[in-house]
Design a protein around this motif. Sequence first.
Motif, PDB file in Angstrom:
ATOM      1  N   ASN A 459       0.839  -1.199   0.000  1.00  0.00           N
ATOM      2  CA  ASN A 459       0.000   0.000   0.000  1.00  0.00           C
ATOM      3  C   ASN A 459       0.874   1.249   0.000  1.00  0.00           C
ATOM      4  O   ASN A 459       2.005   1.258   0.506  1.00  0.00           O
ATOM      5  CB  ASN A 459      -0.912   0.028   1.225  1.00  0.00           C
ATOM      6  CG  ASN A 459      -2.170  -0.788   1.026  1.00  0.00           C
ATOM      7  OD1 ASN A 459      -2.968  -0.501   0.137  1.00  0.00           O
ATOM      8  ND2 ASN A 459      -2.361  -1.816   1.869  1.00  0.00           N
ATOM      9  N   ALA A 460       0.331   2.309  -0.565  1.00  0.00           N
ATOM     10  CA  ALA A 460       0.965   3.626  -0.519  1.00  0.00           C
ATOM     11  C   ALA A 460      -0.144   4.659  -0.385  1.00  0.00           C
ATOM     12  O   ALA A 460      -1.322   4.372  -0.632  1.00  0.00           O
ATOM     13  CB  ALA A 460       1.797   3.883  -1.767  1.00  0.00           C
ATOM     14  N   ALA A 461       0.213   5.866   0.033  1.00  0.00           N
ATOM     15  CA  ALA A 461      -0.812   6.878   0.291  1.00  0.00           C
ATOM     16  C   ALA A 461      -0.346   8.242  -0.146  1.00  0.00           C
ATOM     17  O   ALA A 461       0.849   8.541  -0.168  1.00  0.00           O
ATOM     18  CB  ALA A 461      -1.159   6.907   1.786  1.00  0.00           C
ATOM     19  N   MET A 462      -1.322   9.058  -0.495  1.00  0.00           N
ATOM     20  CA  MET A 462      -1.089  10.485  -0.666  1.00  0.00           C
ATOM     21  C   MET A 462      -1.458  11.133   0.664  1.00  0.00           C
ATOM     22  O   MET A 462      -2.605  11.036   1.122  1.00  0.00           O
ATOM     23  CB  MET A 462      -1.924  11.061  -1.798  1.00  0.00           C
ATOM     24  CG  MET A 462      -1.661  10.426  -3.158  1.00  0.00           C
ATOM     25  SD  MET A 462       0.080  10.389  -3.629  1.00  0.00           S
ATOM     26  CE  MET A 462       0.424  12.148  -3.739  1.00  0.00           C
ATOM     27  N   GLU A 463      -0.490  11.762   1.281  1.00  0.00           N
ATOM     28  CA  GLU A 463      -0.663  12.273   2.637  1.00  0.00           C
ATOM     29  C   GLU A 463      -1.777  13.323   2.716  1.00  0.00           C
ATOM     30  O   GLU A 463      -1.961  14.143   1.822  1.00  0.00           O
ATOM     31  CB  GLU A 463       0.655  12.888   3.108  1.00  0.00           C
ATOM     32  CG  GLU A 463       0.636  13.316   4.570  1.00  0.00           C
ATOM     33  CD  GLU A 463       1.934  13.981   4.960  1.00  0.00           C
ATOM     34  OE1 GLU A 463       2.523  13.560   5.963  1.00  0.00           O
ATOM     35  OE2 GLU A 463       2.363  14.911   4.259  1.00  0.00           O
ATOM     36  N   ILE A 473       3.733   8.615   0.123  1.00  0.00           N
ATOM     37  CA  ILE A 473       4.312   7.833   1.222  1.00  0.00           C
ATOM     38  C   ILE A 473       4.014   6.356   0.991  1.00  0.00           C
ATOM     39  O   ILE A 473       2.865   5.970   0.769  1.00  0.00           O
ATOM     40  CB  ILE A 473       3.744   8.264   2.589  1.00  0.00           C
ATOM     41  CG1 ILE A 473       4.014   9.762   2.824  1.00  0.00           C
ATOM     42  CG2 ILE A 473       4.346   7.442   3.712  1.00  0.00           C
ATOM     43  CD1 ILE A 473       3.355  10.301   4.067  1.00  0.00           C
ATOM     44  N   VAL A 474       5.049   5.519   1.058  1.00  0.00           N
ATOM     45  CA  VAL A 474       4.901   4.078   0.856  1.00  0.00           C
ATOM     46  C   VAL A 474       4.823   3.377   2.209  1.00  0.00           C
ATOM     47  O   VAL A 474       5.522   3.746   3.141  1.00  0.00           O
ATOM     48  CB  VAL A 474       6.091   3.524   0.034  1.00  0.00           C
ATOM     49  CG1 VAL A 474       6.002   2.008  -0.108  1.00  0.00           C
ATOM     50  CG2 VAL A 474       6.126   4.158  -1.346  1.00  0.00           C
ATOM     51  N   GLY A 475       3.948   2.352   2.305  1.00  0.00           N
ATOM     52  CA  GLY A 475       3.934   1.524   3.509  1.00  0.00           C
ATOM     53  C   GLY A 475       2.588   1.341   4.144  1.00  0.00           C
ATOM     54  O   GLY A 475       2.368   0.355   4.852  1.00  0.00           O
ATOM     55  N   PHE A 476       1.674   2.272   3.931  1.00  0.00           N
ATOM     56  CA  PHE A 476       0.341   2.113   4.510  1.00  0.00           C
ATOM     57  C   PHE A 476      -0.680   2.830   3.623  1.00  0.00           C
ATOM     58  O   PHE A 476      -0.320   3.743   2.879  1.00  0.00           O
ATOM     59  CB  PHE A 476       0.287   2.649   5.944  1.00  0.00           C
ATOM     60  CG  PHE A 476       0.584   4.114   6.060  1.00  0.00           C
ATOM     61  CD1 PHE A 476      -0.422   5.071   5.955  1.00  0.00           C
ATOM     62  CD2 PHE A 476       1.883   4.562   6.271  1.00  0.00           C
ATOM     63  CE1 PHE A 476      -0.141   6.406   6.064  1.00  0.00           C
ATOM     64  CE2 PHE A 476       2.165   5.908   6.373  1.00  0.00           C
ATOM     65  CZ  PHE A 476       1.152   6.835   6.272  1.00  0.00           C
TER      66      PHE A 476
END
Length: 773
Positions: A459-463, A473-476
């Motif tokens: 998973n990755a996210a746009m903060e 951000i990679v990891g959650f």
Amino acid sequence: MDNRTFTLLDFDRVKEIIAQNTQTVFGYEQVLAIKPKDNIDEIENEFDLIQESFNLKSDISLSNIVDLRSYLTNIGDNTVLSGSVIKDVQLTLNNIHKIVETLTKQKDKCAKLYHLVKNIKTHVSLENNINQTIDEFGEVKTDASVRLKKIRHKITEKRKDIIKQLESIAAEYQAYLQDNNIVVKNNRYCLPLKVESQNKIAGILHEYSAAGRTVFIEPIALVNHQNELAQLSDEEKDEIQKILAQLSKQIFEVKNDILSSYDIIGKIDCVLAKKQFALKFNCQRPKISMDNKLCIRNGIHPLLTLTKKEVVPLNLEWPANTKVVLISGPNAGGKTVVLKTVGLFALMSLAGIYLPVAKGTEMPFFAKIFADIGDEQSMDNELSSFTAHLLRIKDILQNADQHSLVLIDEIGASTAPEEGSALAIAILEEIRDKGAFCLATSHLNPLKIFVNDAEGMINAAMEYTDRPTYRFIVGFPGMSSALEISKTIGLPNQLIERARKFLDQDLLKLSERLKSLAAETTKAVAMQEKLTEQQQQLQKLIFEYESKLKSFKQLERTEQQKIINEKRRFFIEQRRHIENLIRQIKETNASRETIIAAKRHLEQELNNLQHEQTEIPSLAQQTTDNFQIGDIVYSKTFQKSGKVVDKNKNTLSIAFGSIKMKLPPSDLEKSEKELGNIDTNKKINYDMINTFQPSLNIIGQTTWEANESISKFFEDAVSNDIYEVKIIHGKGALREMLWNSLAKNSRVESYHFGEPYEGGTGVTKITLKRNNL
């Protein structure tokens, strides 16, 4: 890769931006025809060409190369080209000749650019023939042939004679003329008579004026003269046609050479346009990774640069042992921009175009790139958005392999969340099993949960804090934050709270947990940025230390040479004294008085040396405690007196006029003289004082001021025997001005942008030539 993918990923628009920098239609066409290469060697060659273009000493002008393809492709053995077209051929041949000469002179630094033009056939003799025959306006020169020169001389004389006779007739019949002007009608010289007086002068009527008040008459007395002039004009035209036919035949014989050179000129134009693009968007050469490493450092989509003042750069390092990265986060948070940026960078790198990134960026060699981005609903084909997506996914699953990049926006959307999630999971598993790189976006929570535990997926996210930060951000996974966004745009709080009650409580807890994790991640990122900044400062200090150490070593070498020279001078003087004494001894037959004089001289010299030795304080005895602030001291190194203005445990600060230097106490002697009594005309030996700093900041200066500063800076560097310097110019117009200036400067050996910790593309590091000193 099809044209649809190029359009979806803005590759066509980037090519249009590059094409705007071309100078010829050939370069423009080649830029628009750029496609990804299917061979790594070809890609590296494209990068090498751009890199060499930065080494050119001056810009290459292609503006005088004219597109003559429509003439040259249709020209035959008997075709006669116009003078203007032939002049364009001359301009084109001349410019091509200059380009070949320029790259031949610089082939050591631009070997691949030279390789492009080395087989171009230049035709200097034809170029000179045209230049001697056709003037700048495309007209045949009078000296083009002996016959033409004679004909034009006769035309001039005949014309003068006709005008002289007309002026005589006009004076005689002044009362009948409408005005005194001699006019030309149907290539014949005429007089303007009043219509009621047209019978007053015998002649040929050529024309009436528009108002009908004037009639233009060719006097009968001049008809034969004008016939002769007309005959001469026809002879002139025939001779001009012969001359143009001869030149046209010569051009016909070399037309294939000119047409083939157009492709090469277009290639050079394309390379120079890529260079201008790289300068405009602060681009760097990416590394094509043979290990399938995908790493983007501070990447910025070029189209965002054109529309926004501040853009958050993308930093993405593809996790090891991962094939699928699923991006989630709020709407308008930048998910689609990440997909397009990665896809565009992949296409640009495959096409041999520098990327708007920082150094350290690596891109795999993707043989295929697939993109499913945007709504492809079609009214004509009766396709829904969901059906259109499925058709595209079908194509991806049939053709993707381990050398593919797959980009899917909002996978599983446009249908029921339950079925969409299930289908998305199956699709991502299939893509992973094929070994392709896949970057997908989604708002589906079941899909996020699946990816969290799936092998080869992450998973990755746009903060999102209180607003989108556009930080990747990679990891959650990220949360959609629909309720928070609704609140920021002004929906009633009562409505938002009512909606919150309908949410699953586990989902709310997950959302709160992700917010907390995002906050911790933000802190970690901030700490990492601070650590990176400190590391850059450390690197800067190391660089400054090494520069100063190098300068001190140079000073040490200079001092050693000075000591050697002083010893050589001393022994030469002593040898001269001894030789004189020996000569005197021989001449006087070794008289007692002469021997005594020689002995006394040697004893005196020894006493002087011993006295000087006692005056030199030992390092162990001479400390800063021996001096007080305000003392007048003499520096043995700089051979000048100054005043103690500060001191610490190991060094003293000495003021030599407006210059202050820190010196060890071993170098200093107390002076009995006051500064006012000291010879102030004795200047400091600046060759011995290394106050020069090998760094110049020209930010904020005008172009003229910057040029003056740079010129003086180079002179100071050379005089201080320093050959590696840097100039801080920022990322605006001064940078391009500097590079253009450096390319023409004979002092400069090479130059390149600085490392990221030194300022990146805002700093240029320069190596100066030693043989120019």
